[in-house]
Write a protein that holds these residues in place. Structure first.
Motif, PDB file in Angstrom:
ATOM      1  N   ALA A  26       3.270  -0.726   8.998  1.00 56.25           N
ATOM      2  CA  ALA A  26       4.627  -1.187   9.314  1.00 56.25           C
ATOM      3  C   ALA A  26       4.614  -2.416  10.210  1.00 56.25           C
ATOM      4  N   ARG A  27       3.504  -2.641  10.909  1.00 53.73           N
ATOM      5  CA  ARG A  27       3.390  -3.809  11.780  1.00 53.73           C
ATOM      6  C   ARG A  27       2.261  -4.741  11.368  1.00 53.73           C
ATOM      7  N   ALA A  28       1.420  -4.279  10.428  1.00 48.91           N
ATOM      8  CA  ALA A  28       0.236  -5.038  10.004  1.00 48.91           C
ATOM      9  C   ALA A  28      -0.644  -5.367  11.205  1.00 48.91           C
ATOM     10  N   GLU A  29      -0.773  -4.390  12.098  1.00 46.41           N
ATOM     11  CA  GLU A  29      -1.586  -4.560  13.299  1.00 46.41           C
ATOM     12  C   GLU A  29      -2.452  -3.324  13.527  1.00 46.41           C
ATOM     13  N   TYR A 173      -8.684   3.447   5.339  1.00 47.61           N
ATOM     14  CA  TYR A 173      -7.333   2.999   5.691  1.00 47.61           C
ATOM     15  C   TYR A 173      -6.573   4.088   6.453  1.00 47.61           C
ATOM     16  N   THR A 174      -6.840   5.361   6.135  1.00 47.13           N
ATOM     17  CA  THR A 174      -6.064   6.468   6.720  1.00 47.13           C
ATOM     18  C   THR A 174      -6.988   7.620   7.123  1.00 47.13           C
ATOM     19  N   ASN A 320      -1.429  -0.964   2.567  1.00 45.57           N
ATOM     20  CA  ASN A 320      -2.418  -1.956   2.987  1.00 45.57           C
ATOM     21  C   ASN A 320      -2.133  -3.301   2.321  1.00 45.57           C
ATOM     22  N   LYS A 321      -2.734  -4.325   2.842  1.00 44.21           N
ATOM     23  CA  LYS A 321      -2.451  -5.684   2.374  1.00 44.21           C
ATOM     24  C   LYS A 321      -2.885  -5.897   0.928  1.00 44.21           C
ATOM     25  N   ALA A 322      -4.005  -5.310   0.533  1.00 45.78           N
ATOM     26  CA  ALA A 322      -4.463  -5.496  -0.845  1.00 45.78           C
ATOM     27  C   ALA A 322      -3.430  -4.957  -1.832  1.00 45.78           C
ATOM     28  N   GLN A 323      -2.856  -3.776  -1.522  1.00 39.41           N
ATOM     29  CA  GLN A 323      -1.852  -3.208  -2.427  1.00 39.41           C
ATOM     30  C   GLN A 323      -0.562  -4.024  -2.378  1.00 39.41           C
ATOM     31  N   PHE A 324      -0.193  -4.484  -1.208  1.00 41.84           N
ATOM     32  CA  PHE A 324       0.983  -5.347  -1.059  1.00 41.84           C
ATOM     33  C   PHE A 324       0.823  -6.620  -1.885  1.00 41.84           C
ATOM     34  N   ASP A 325      -0.336  -7.234  -1.807  1.00 39.69           N
ATOM     35  CA  ASP A 325      -0.584  -8.468  -2.561  1.00 39.69           C
ATOM     36  C   ASP A 325      -0.545  -8.217  -4.064  1.00 39.69           C
ATOM     37  N   LEU A 326      -1.055  -7.054  -4.512  1.00 37.15           N
ATOM     38  CA  LEU A 326      -1.025  -6.738  -5.941  1.00 37.15           C
ATOM     39  C   LEU A 326       0.405  -6.573  -6.433  1.00 37.15           C
ATOM     40  N   VAL A 327       1.209  -5.824  -5.704  1.00 33.90           N
ATOM     41  CA  VAL A 327       2.597  -5.612  -6.130  1.00 33.90           C
ATOM     42  C   VAL A 327       3.351  -6.939  -6.171  1.00 33.90           C
ATOM     43  N   PHE A 354       6.011  -4.578   3.843  1.00 28.42           N
ATOM     44  CA  PHE A 354       7.229  -4.058   3.219  1.00 28.42           C
ATOM     45  C   PHE A 354       7.544  -4.808   1.929  1.00 28.42           C
ATOM     46  N   PHE A 355       7.836  -4.032   0.886  1.00 28.34           N
ATOM     47  CA  PHE A 355       8.295  -4.594  -0.379  1.00 28.34           C
ATOM     48  C   PHE A 355       9.495  -3.767  -0.817  1.00 28.34           C
ATOM     49  N   PRO A 356      10.600  -4.419  -1.182  1.00 32.53           N
ATOM     50  CA  PRO A 356      11.805  -3.653  -1.516  1.00 32.53           C
ATOM     51  C   PRO A 356      11.628  -2.856  -2.803  1.00 32.53           C
ATOM     52  N   LEU A 357      12.387  -1.782  -2.941  1.00 30.78           N
ATOM     53  CA  LEU A 357      12.389  -1.050  -4.203  1.00 30.78           C
ATOM     54  C   LEU A 357      12.892  -1.992  -5.298  1.00 30.78           C
ATOM     55  N   THR A 358      12.126  -2.082  -6.363  1.00 26.23           N
ATOM     56  CA  THR A 358      12.333  -3.141  -7.351  1.00 26.23           C
ATOM     57  C   THR A 358      12.487  -2.549  -8.746  1.00 26.23           C
TER      58      THR A 358
END
Length: 469
Positions: A26-29, A173-174, A320-327, A354-358
């Motif tokens: 949520a903060r990428a930190e 990651y978790t 995670n960023k990799a999944q965010f970048d893929l979406v 964060f990526f909005p529901l699409t």
């Protein structure tokens, strides 16, 4: 967080000289450090499990069941703190984290009810033939980042119930909520029965090739599953692999779209789409396409996406960023190829993944958004005119985890559901699972099954006993 995080090896908390950072998506930190296991830590964990195995194997199953229920009680007592830890590292809202922990507790209790059968094949004056099921030894569990507590439960509890000992490696990651789960369990288990090691890619490869491990259970991507098969081949390890899915759903022209729209929405976007068996491709008959797409889009536009710390959040970030970048790349590709976005489609500039529901229409097979598993909050809706063609398109995938048919004609829908090339098929539902029903993938979505007596037997070796009187 100030909480100290440690591995559990032979019943003791173990730290490591090296650590790696865990990110709050949520903060990428970074918000916590986790111990990075060395090869020596893994060897110690396997040795502890092997030492504990004979006694645990010979422990009567009723006692093993009692201990599983004690673990469930311990998790329930710790659920509030565990939910905070889970939602912080995974990103899901607090209510969703509580839901995952509640499901894990339920699965523990249901798994404790399982008993392996002894089958009698022949019994006459000369011979008796029995089929028994015995534990394998040491199970190596490698879990993903989307449901770190629940999937660890799916791996560990049937393995223990069957009489095996376990070494678990959670996703880097978790890792923290899984470490806490193992710590809670070890209050009740004998030393060495359940051990944890944490680290990044190298430790996972070491587990899959370790000569002291008899079976690997893995949930994750198909490419990683292929690597595990290859690495486990030298020792002929038993495998249970629950791998990628690109689940298709087909809405027939007689469907009640007012009734099914909220269900399809929930089954597509739950956990922000980060579920293996989520609905990921929606084929809708041309007579209903526009109306149903708009109904789903209305729900998507109204959804509250935000951090777990906000009680109003209904959906969290990508983990995670990799999944965010893929979406984001899949959305951009759909846009470049004429996709029409009815909701979402663009990431905001706020901190976090964060990526909005699409919801995207005017897409079809052959486009990345349809052919690839998104594993995120983006639903492609594909128009079709002929149901046989829709079935063929749904089946034209290397994946085969789940699929569904939506219709008011239950008999017809059931017949079509059986034509889907997938491990689980639903009618007027999707992704619902039960601890009593087997779940596993067809084609390249996996090998073996989980849950029920079928899943328990995945952790056991069949032995035929011939008795001559």
């Amino acid at each position: 967080m100030t909480q100290s995080h440690a591995m559990i090896i032979n019943g003791e908390r173990v730290e490591a000289a090296g650590t790696f950072g865990v990110i709050d998506p949520a903060r990428a930190e970074f918000f916590a450090d986790c111990p990075a296991a060395s090869p020596e830590h893994l060897d110690a964990a396997v040795a502890a499990a092997r030492k504990a195995f004979p006694t645990w194997r010979d422990t009567v199953i009723e006692e093993r069941a009692r201990l599983l229920n004690e673990i469930a009680n311990a998790v329930e007592a710790d659920k509030d703190a565990l939910a905070v830890l889970l939602s912080t590292e995974q990103g899901k809202p607090r209510a969703s984290a509580h839901g995952e922990i509640g499901a894990a507790i339920h699965w523990m209790r249901e798994t404790a009810k399982l008993r392996p059968p002894v089958e009698v094949i022949r019994d006459d004056e000369k011979n008796r033939i029995e089929v028994h099921r015995k534990p394998l030894g040491v199970v190596g569990s490698i879990t993903p980042w989307n449901h770190p507590v629940l999937i660890a439960t799916w791996h560990v509890m049937p393995a223990l119930m069957a009489g095996n000992c376990v070494v678990i490696k959670p996703s880097s990651y978790t890792p923290l909520s899984t470490l806490r789960l193992v710590e809670l369990a070890n209050v009740h288990l004998p030393r060495g029965v359940l051990n944890s090691v944490t680290g990044e890619g190298g430790i996972g490869r070491a587990i899959t090739g370790h000569p002291g491990i008899d079976k690997i259970v893995f949930t994750g991507s198909t490419p990683t599953g292929r690597n595990i098969m290859s690495n486990a081949a030298d020792t002929l390890k038993r495998l249970t692999l629950e791998l990628g899915g690109n689940d298709a759903a087909i809405v027939l022209p007689d469907a009640d779209i007012d009734a099914i729209a909220p269900v399809i929405f929930a089954k597509s976007f739950g956990n922000s789409g980060q579920t293996c068996a989520a609905l990921k491709r929606l084929y809708v008959h041309e007579s209903l396409h526009d109306a149903l797409a708009e109904k789903i889009a209305v729900l998507a536009r109204a959804a509250k996406v935000g951090p777990a710390s906000d009680p109003a959040s209904q959906f969290g970030p990508l983990q995670n960023k990799a999944q965010f970048d893929l979406v984001r790349a899949l959305a951009d590709d759909a846009r470049a190829n004429g996709g029409r976005f009815l909701a979402g489609g663009e990431a905001s500039d706020e901190a976090g993944y964060f990526f909005p529901l699409t919801v995207v229409t005017e897409v079809t097979d052959g486009m990345r958004i349809v052919d690839e598993e998104q594993f995120g909050p983006i639903l492609p809706i594909v128009r079709y005119s002929d149901v046989d063609d829709a079935i063929a398109r749904a089946n034209a995938s290397e994946n085969g985890l789940g699929g569904s048919i939506w219709s008011t004609d239950i008999k017809k829908a059931e017949a079509l559901a059986r034509r889907l090339e997938c491990g689980t098929a639903w009618v007027n539902d999707h992704s619902s699972i039960s601890p009593a029903a087997p779940f596993g993938g067809a084609k390249q979505s996996g090998i073996g099954v989980e849950f029920g007596h079928w899943g328990l037997e995945e952790y056991m070796q069949m032995q035929t006993v011939h008795i001559t009187r």
